[in-house]
Write a protein that holds these residues in place. Sequence first.
Motif, PDB file in Angstrom:
ATOM      1  N   TRP A 103       0.811  -1.227   0.000  1.00 32.02           N
ATOM      2  CA  TRP A 103       0.000   0.000   0.000  1.00 32.02           C
ATOM      3  C   TRP A 103       0.845   1.277   0.000  1.00 32.02           C
ATOM      4  O   TRP A 103       0.332   2.366  -0.265  1.00 32.02           O
ATOM      5  CB  TRP A 103      -0.965  -0.001   1.194  1.00 32.02           C
ATOM      6  N   ALA A 104       2.142   1.150   0.295  1.00 33.32           N
ATOM      7  CA  ALA A 104       3.060   2.293   0.256  1.00 33.32           C
ATOM      8  C   ALA A 104       4.339   1.846  -0.439  1.00 33.32           C
ATOM      9  O   ALA A 104       5.349   1.546   0.207  1.00 33.32           O
ATOM     10  CB  ALA A 104       3.352   2.807   1.662  1.00 33.32           C
ATOM     11  N   PRO A 105       4.338   1.759  -1.773  1.00 31.98           N
ATOM     12  CA  PRO A 105       5.487   1.229  -2.509  1.00 31.98           C
ATOM     13  C   PRO A 105       6.778   2.007  -2.308  1.00 31.98           C
ATOM     14  O   PRO A 105       7.864   1.462  -2.555  1.00 31.98           O
ATOM     15  CB  PRO A 105       5.035   1.313  -3.975  1.00 31.98           C
ATOM     16  N   ASP A 106       6.684   3.262  -1.867  1.00 28.36           N
ATOM     17  CA  ASP A 106       7.889   4.067  -1.653  1.00 28.36           C
ATOM     18  C   ASP A 106       8.385   4.017  -0.206  1.00 28.36           C
ATOM     19  O   ASP A 106       9.198   4.849   0.204  1.00 28.36           O
ATOM     20  CB  ASP A 106       7.647   5.521  -2.071  1.00 28.36           C
ATOM     21  N   THR A 107       7.927   3.042   0.567  1.00 31.70           N
ATOM     22  CA  THR A 107       8.382   2.895   1.944  1.00 31.70           C
ATOM     23  C   THR A 107       9.906   2.780   1.980  1.00 31.70           C
ATOM     24  O   THR A 107      10.501   2.074   1.163  1.00 31.70           O
ATOM     25  CB  THR A 107       7.748   1.640   2.588  1.00 31.70           C
ATOM     26  N   ARG A 108      10.513   3.458   2.948  1.00 28.26           N
ATOM     27  CA  ARG A 108      11.977   3.494   3.006  1.00 28.26           C
ATOM     28  C   ARG A 108      12.463   3.918   4.376  1.00 28.26           C
ATOM     29  O   ARG A 108      11.744   4.574   5.122  1.00 28.26           O
ATOM     30  CB  ARG A 108      12.524   4.468   1.946  1.00 28.26           C
ATOM     31  N   ILE A 109      13.692   3.539   4.675  1.00 29.22           N
ATOM     32  CA  ILE A 109      14.393   4.005   5.862  1.00 29.22           C
ATOM     33  C   ILE A 109      15.742   4.534   5.401  1.00 29.22           C
ATOM     34  O   ILE A 109      16.543   3.791   4.832  1.00 29.22           O
ATOM     35  CB  ILE A 109      14.577   2.880   6.901  1.00 29.22           C
ATOM     36  N   GLU A 110      15.969   5.817   5.638  1.00 25.48           N
ATOM     37  CA  GLU A 110      17.199   6.456   5.173  1.00 25.48           C
ATOM     38  C   GLU A 110      18.000   7.054   6.316  1.00 25.48           C
ATOM     39  O   GLU A 110      19.097   7.568   6.093  1.00 25.48           O
ATOM     40  CB  GLU A 110      16.848   7.560   4.161  1.00 25.48           C
ATOM     41  N   SER A 111      17.450   7.010   7.529  1.00 24.04           N
ATOM     42  CA  SER A 111      18.098   7.654   8.673  1.00 24.04           C
ATOM     43  C   SER A 111      18.193   6.716   9.862  1.00 24.04           C
ATOM     44  O   SER A 111      17.197   6.092  10.244  1.00 24.04           O
ATOM     45  CB  SER A 111      17.302   8.913   9.074  1.00 24.04           C
ATOM     46  N   HIS A 112      19.380   6.611  10.443  1.00 27.17           N
ATOM     47  CA  HIS A 112      19.618   5.959  11.727  1.00 27.17           C
ATOM     48  C   HIS A 112      20.342   6.987  12.599  1.00 27.17           C
ATOM     49  O   HIS A 112      21.559   7.050  12.613  1.00 27.17           O
ATOM     50  CB  HIS A 112      20.501   4.714  11.565  1.00 27.17           C
ATOM     51  N   TYR A 113      19.577   7.801  13.283  1.00 22.65           N
ATOM     52  CA  TYR A 113      20.175   8.922  14.006  1.00 22.65           C
ATOM     53  C   TYR A 113      20.716   8.537  15.382  1.00 22.65           C
ATOM     54  O   TYR A 113      21.410   9.324  16.024  1.00 22.65           O
ATOM     55  CB  TYR A 113      19.182  10.083  14.125  1.00 22.65           C
TER      56      TYR A 113
END
Length: 203
Positions: A120-130
């Motif tokens: 349902w959210a094809p652009d799901t992403r994780i770009e940050s590990h703060y």
Amino acid sequence: MLNRRSLLTHSGTAAFGALALAAVTGGTAQASPAGYSPWTPLPDPATTPVPNPPLSKDLTTQERRNLEGFDELDFDVFTHQKWTRLGESHARTIRVHWPDGHYTDGIDKHIEDLQALFSWAPDTRIESHYLRVANGGLTAVAGVMKGTFTKPMADGKGGVIPPTGRRYSINMATIGVWNRRGSMDEEFLFWDNQTFYQQIGLA
């Protein structure tokens, strides 16, 4: 001596704080992002980008391997849906604890659940590990997950929820219990579901 395994099992929120405190006192907390003092609160990473800090020089070989493996997991394997590589960081029999309190067993079921996020959210992403903390075979990583509700979502009752087109950006944390082979035997996922549903227009 702190029984971290017991703490993780019985109190997820306390576990993240206790693990972070133990790592700080043990000298394995990660360096602050450039421009930030360790004693200055960060802005909300979900709305204000925060640089990923460098890995501490004080990490053991195991701790560095686990944190680097987790970065690779979120930034590449998860974000780009490379499910055949999930076994690099997840044991075949992994138990995964979800924010709503339920858990699943086995890597195949975990892949199925992760694929559902992208349906349902094809652009799901994780770009940050703060925030990245390691202590022996334990890691605690805080990051930001983003996506857009652009495809129908299964409602669990045989129907679908039409997409709202709303974007989400939520803080999340993952506590991993790693084995000596360099993969997680157990994973604890944390985020605020109320905020999540509000942002995608379902609450």
